[in-house]
Design an enzyme around this catalytic site. Sequence first.
Site, PDB file in Angstrom:
ATOM      1  N   GLU A 107       8.613  16.274  15.649  1.00  0.00           N
ATOM      2  CA  GLU A 107       8.742  15.873  14.278  1.00  0.00           C
ATOM      3  C   GLU A 107       8.340  17.051  13.283  1.00  0.00           C
ATOM      4  OE1 GLU A 107       7.658  12.543  12.240  1.00  0.00           O
ATOM      5  OE2 GLU A 107      10.062  12.340  11.678  1.00  0.00           O
ATOM      6  N   CYS A 116      13.776  10.842   7.110  1.00  0.00           N
ATOM      7  CA  CYS A 116      13.566  10.517   8.744  1.00  0.00           C
ATOM      8  C   CYS A 116      14.649  10.652   9.549  1.00  0.00           C
ATOM      9  CB  CYS A 116      12.858   9.059   8.683  1.00  0.00           C
ATOM     10  SG  CYS A 116      13.960   8.081   7.829  1.00  0.00           S
ATOM     11  N   LYS A 165       0.987  -1.254   0.024  1.00  0.00           N
ATOM     12  CA  LYS A 165      -0.034   0.045   0.099  1.00  0.00           C
ATOM     13  C   LYS A 165       1.004   1.246   0.115  1.00  0.00           C
ATOM     14  CE  LYS A 165      -2.028   2.883   1.857  1.00  0.00           C
ATOM     15  NZ  LYS A 165      -1.925   4.382   1.324  1.00  0.00           N
ATOM     16  N   GLU A 196       9.352   1.376  11.009  1.00  0.00           N
ATOM     17  CA  GLU A 196      10.408   2.475  10.969  1.00  0.00           C
ATOM     18  C   GLU A 196       9.656   3.789  11.189  1.00  0.00           C
ATOM     19  OE1 GLU A 196      13.529   1.414  10.735  1.00  0.00           O
ATOM     20  OE2 GLU A 196      13.390  -0.394   9.341  1.00  0.00           O
TER      21      GLU A 196
HETATM   22  N1  LIG Z   1      12.122   5.355  10.630  1.00  0.00           N
HETATM   23  C1  LIG Z   1      12.153   5.466   8.969  1.00  0.00           C
HETATM   24  O1  LIG Z   1      12.763   4.854   8.688  1.00  0.00           O
HETATM   25  C2  LIG Z   1      11.309   6.481   8.545  1.00  0.00           C
HETATM   26  C3  LIG Z   1      10.461   7.174   8.848  1.00  0.00           C
HETATM   27  N2  LIG Z   1       9.536   8.034   7.976  1.00  0.00           N
HETATM   28  C4  LIG Z   1       8.460   8.623   8.846  1.00  0.00           C
HETATM   29  O2  LIG Z   1       7.166   8.594   7.863  1.00  0.00           O
HETATM   30  C5  LIG Z   1       6.551   9.976   8.380  1.00  0.00           C
HETATM   31  C6  LIG Z   1       6.234  10.737   6.833  1.00  0.00           C
HETATM   32  O3  LIG Z   1       5.559   9.728   6.186  1.00  0.00           O
HETATM   33  P1  LIG Z   1       3.838   9.919   5.936  1.00  0.00           P
HETATM   34  O4  LIG Z   1       3.644   9.316   4.613  1.00  0.00           O
HETATM   35  O5  LIG Z   1       3.418  10.963   6.476  1.00  0.00           O
HETATM   36  O6  LIG Z   1       3.519   8.807   7.167  1.00  0.00           O
HETATM   37  P2  LIG Z   1       1.757   8.322   7.343  1.00  0.00           P
HETATM   38  O7  LIG Z   1       2.034   7.456   8.745  1.00  0.00           O
HETATM   39  O8  LIG Z   1       1.018   9.440   7.442  1.00  0.00           O
HETATM   40  O9  LIG Z   1       1.614   7.340   6.114  1.00  0.00           O
HETATM   41  C7  LIG Z   1       2.257   6.178   5.825  1.00  0.00           C
HETATM   42  C8  LIG Z   1       1.519   5.382   5.184  1.00  0.00           C
HETATM   43  O10 LIG Z   1       0.614   4.768   6.232  1.00  0.00           O
HETATM   44  C9  LIG Z   1      -0.868   4.676   5.724  1.00  0.00           C
HETATM   45  N3  LIG Z   1      -1.630   4.836   6.848  1.00  0.00           N
HETATM   46  C10 LIG Z   1      -2.114   5.939   7.401  1.00  0.00           C
HETATM   47  N4  LIG Z   1      -2.849   5.852   8.491  1.00  0.00           N
HETATM   48  C11 LIG Z   1      -3.124   4.228   8.427  1.00  0.00           C
HETATM   49  C12 LIG Z   1      -3.798   3.407   9.122  1.00  0.00           C
HETATM   50  N5  LIG Z   1      -4.487   3.874  10.225  1.00  0.00           N
HETATM   51  N6  LIG Z   1      -3.624   1.974   8.842  1.00  0.00           N
HETATM   52  C13 LIG Z   1      -3.321   1.661   7.777  1.00  0.00           C
HETATM   53  N7  LIG Z   1      -2.271   2.519   7.028  1.00  0.00           N
HETATM   54  C14 LIG Z   1      -2.300   3.716   7.240  1.00  0.00           C
HETATM   55  C15 LIG Z   1      -0.764   6.083   4.561  1.00  0.00           C
HETATM   56  O11 LIG Z   1      -1.680   5.852   3.740  1.00  0.00           O
HETATM   57  C16 LIG Z   1       0.450   5.859   4.345  1.00  0.00           C
HETATM   58  O12 LIG Z   1       0.773   4.868   3.125  1.00  0.00           O
HETATM   59  C17 LIG Z   1       7.406  10.906   8.994  1.00  0.00           C
HETATM   60  O13 LIG Z   1       6.829  10.682  10.531  1.00  0.00           O
HETATM   61  C18 LIG Z   1       8.818  10.104   9.067  1.00  0.00           C
HETATM   62  O14 LIG Z   1       9.577  10.193  10.216  1.00  0.00           O
HETATM   63  C19 LIG Z   1       9.607   8.127   6.774  1.00  0.00           C
HETATM   64  C20 LIG Z   1      10.891   7.526   6.274  1.00  0.00           C
HETATM   65  C21 LIG Z   1      11.812   6.668   6.953  1.00  0.00           C
HETATM   66  O1  LIG Z   2      18.418   4.099   3.912  1.00  0.00           O
HETATM   67  C1  LIG Z   2      17.268   3.680   4.231  1.00  0.00           C
HETATM   68  O2  LIG Z   2      17.048   2.481   4.177  1.00  0.00           O
HETATM   69  C2  LIG Z   2      16.547   4.563   4.620  1.00  0.00           C
HETATM   70  C3  LIG Z   2      16.588   5.928   4.282  1.00  0.00           C
HETATM   71  C4  LIG Z   2      15.441   6.939   4.736  1.00  0.00           C
HETATM   72  C5  LIG Z   2      15.388   7.674   4.007  1.00  0.00           C
HETATM   73  O3  LIG Z   2      15.649   8.179   3.016  1.00  0.00           O
HETATM   74  C6  LIG Z   2      14.207   8.774   4.469  1.00  0.00           C
HETATM   75  O4  LIG Z   2      13.309   8.573   5.484  1.00  0.00           O
HETATM   76  O5  LIG Z   2      13.922   9.560   3.795  1.00  0.00           O
END
Ligand SMILES: NC(=O)C1=CN([C@@H]2O[C@H](COP(=O)(O)OP(=O)(O)OC[C@H]3O[C@@H](n4cnc5c(N)ncnc54)[C@H](O)[C@@H]3O)[C@@H](O)[C@H]2O)C=CC1
Ligand SMILES: O=C(O)/C=C/C=C(\O)C(=O)O
Length: 486
Positions: A390, A288, A178, A254
């Site tokens: 964040e 992230c 998804k 993540e």
């Molecule tokens: N720790 C890591 O490796 C990473 C973390 N992130 C985090 O991702 C966030 C940004 O991405 P967003 O897309 O805004 O995150 P989000 O959590 O809003 O959405 C991510 C996905 O989850 C889906 N989703 C939303 N609510 C849901 C529910 N109740 N049940 C099932 N699926 C649901 C969305 O449609 C989307 O596909 C930031 O908080 C960032 O820090 C982003 C990249 C890497």
């Molecule tokens: O290198 C990875 O696996 C993850 C990287 C994460 C990002 O690039 C991001 O959250 O933008």
Amino acid sequence: MRQIKHFIAGEFTDAASGVRFNKHSPLDNSVICSVSEAGRGEVDAAVSAARTALQGEWGRLGTEQRVELLYGVANEITRRFDDFVEAEMSDTGQPEHVMKHVFIPRGAANFKVFADVIKNVASEAFPMDTPDGRGALNYTLRRPKGVIGVVCPWNAPFMLMTWKVGPALACGNTVVVKPSEESPQTATLLGEVMNTVGIPKGVYNVVHGFGPDSAGEFVTRHPQVDAITFTGETRTGTAIMKAAAEGMRDVSFELGGKNAGIVFADADFDAAVESFSRSVFLNTGQVCLGTERVYVERPIFARFVQALKAKAEAVKYGRPDDRHANYGPLISQEHREKVLSYYRKAVEEGATVVTGGGVPQMPSDLAAGAWVQPTIWTGLPESAAVVQQEIFGPCCHISPFDSEDEVVAKANATEYGLSTTLWTRDLARAHRMAARIDVGITWINSWFLRDLRTPFGGSKQSGIGREGGVHSLEFYTETRNVCVKL
Ligand SMILES: NC(=O)C1=CN([C@@H]2O[C@H](COP(=O)(O)OP(=O)(O)OC[C@H]3O[C@@H](n4cnc5c(N)ncnc54)[C@H](O)[C@@H]3O)[C@@H](O)[C@H]2O)C=CC1
Ligand SMILES: O=C(O)/C=C/C=C(\O)C(=O)O
């Protein structure tokens, strides 16, 4: 306008309901895609195709055959490199050179690297004594977990999605992906690659839609989904964990971060400034692993603030294919509103705005896009909202520190624990601090150097579990022990 469909059992299909939503360009807010929204029926069909594939040809393949197919996927992504670059640029509005040098090659590498991991991993064996003196031999088998639900964010869509799909398929699972509603294109394009390479139908499925009461929730609540891997916000992770509790399904998360960057006075100053100009502003701060809290040792504090300010003011706004541009928009108007609300909040809380804090003046063809200025604040207490929460934008707060203990305490004073970047020439101090800062990933005198064999993930509210190299196998396989009496 592009019509984006689901990819289920090897076919591109629309939802039976006919419901669609529009994907807008971050550059100018124009509608660039009409995306079919999956209902329960499409999610059922995708999960059922994934389960059937497990029981069919895919489930019977040996490791070598799977590995060859995954090499084929990596090669086909490389052959269609320009299509992936174009699709990702169109969804995110980010510079072409970042797509070409980081996100798309890394997407291809995710299939190759995990094919290599699964080919080379050894299984455990423990010979043991028995009372009759003949002994017994324990050995482990790794079996695919089954149907994996893969829920992805929009900030590096192809890289982050394949970082899950690559190891899942290498281990012999099937997937229902998804993608984020903000980045539907590359996951769909990957369906074409799967068909070209001859990945059996139903192994890779994609359903589009939103989170709650839409495709995201339908996938994560589906009783035939055996495990869920998710990258996104911590709050969404909480909702998914509740869904996964039904049926006792495993999760790999993540999540968000509020990463600290630390610069000691003995650091290579120019290299540190250059690196922070990436860790704060790359991808318009939507990384992230990016840095939103910067701590600088007092003797170089003022100089560092001025140097990073100069970097922020030197970014070149523009379209992805503008060779002179290195800075794109945020992903959407909604996300821009969130980031700008923090820009206002910082001022209300009494920050000194060193640079930025608003919306840039853009030429008329880009004026409706999701642009924001790179922003730096100083002068806030650690308790301020923009220092604790964040933002996921191109901004940071910089504060001075006087001692190692003080800065370790500040770095750890957050609910998150994803990554940190630490700058000093004193390597004994660097190693000492790396052990004291409570994060999953520490970079010393660097940032975002990624070796895909290393464990990746966060502590505290930044995640559950580790992915990368053999660590991914912990999640994507079920380990069985076999004990043979000799
Ligand atoms: N720790 C890591 O490796 C990473 C973390 N992130 C985090 O991702 C966030 C940004 O991405 P967003 O897309 O805004 O995150 P989000 O959590 O809003 O959405 C991510 C996905 O989850 C889906 N989703 C939303 N609510 C849901 C529910 N109740 N049940 C099932 N699926 C649901 C969305 O449609 C989307 O596909 C930031 O908080 C960032 O820090 C982003 C990249 C890497
Ligand atoms: O290198 C990875 O696996 C993850 C990287 C994460 C990002 O690039 C991001 O959250 O933008």
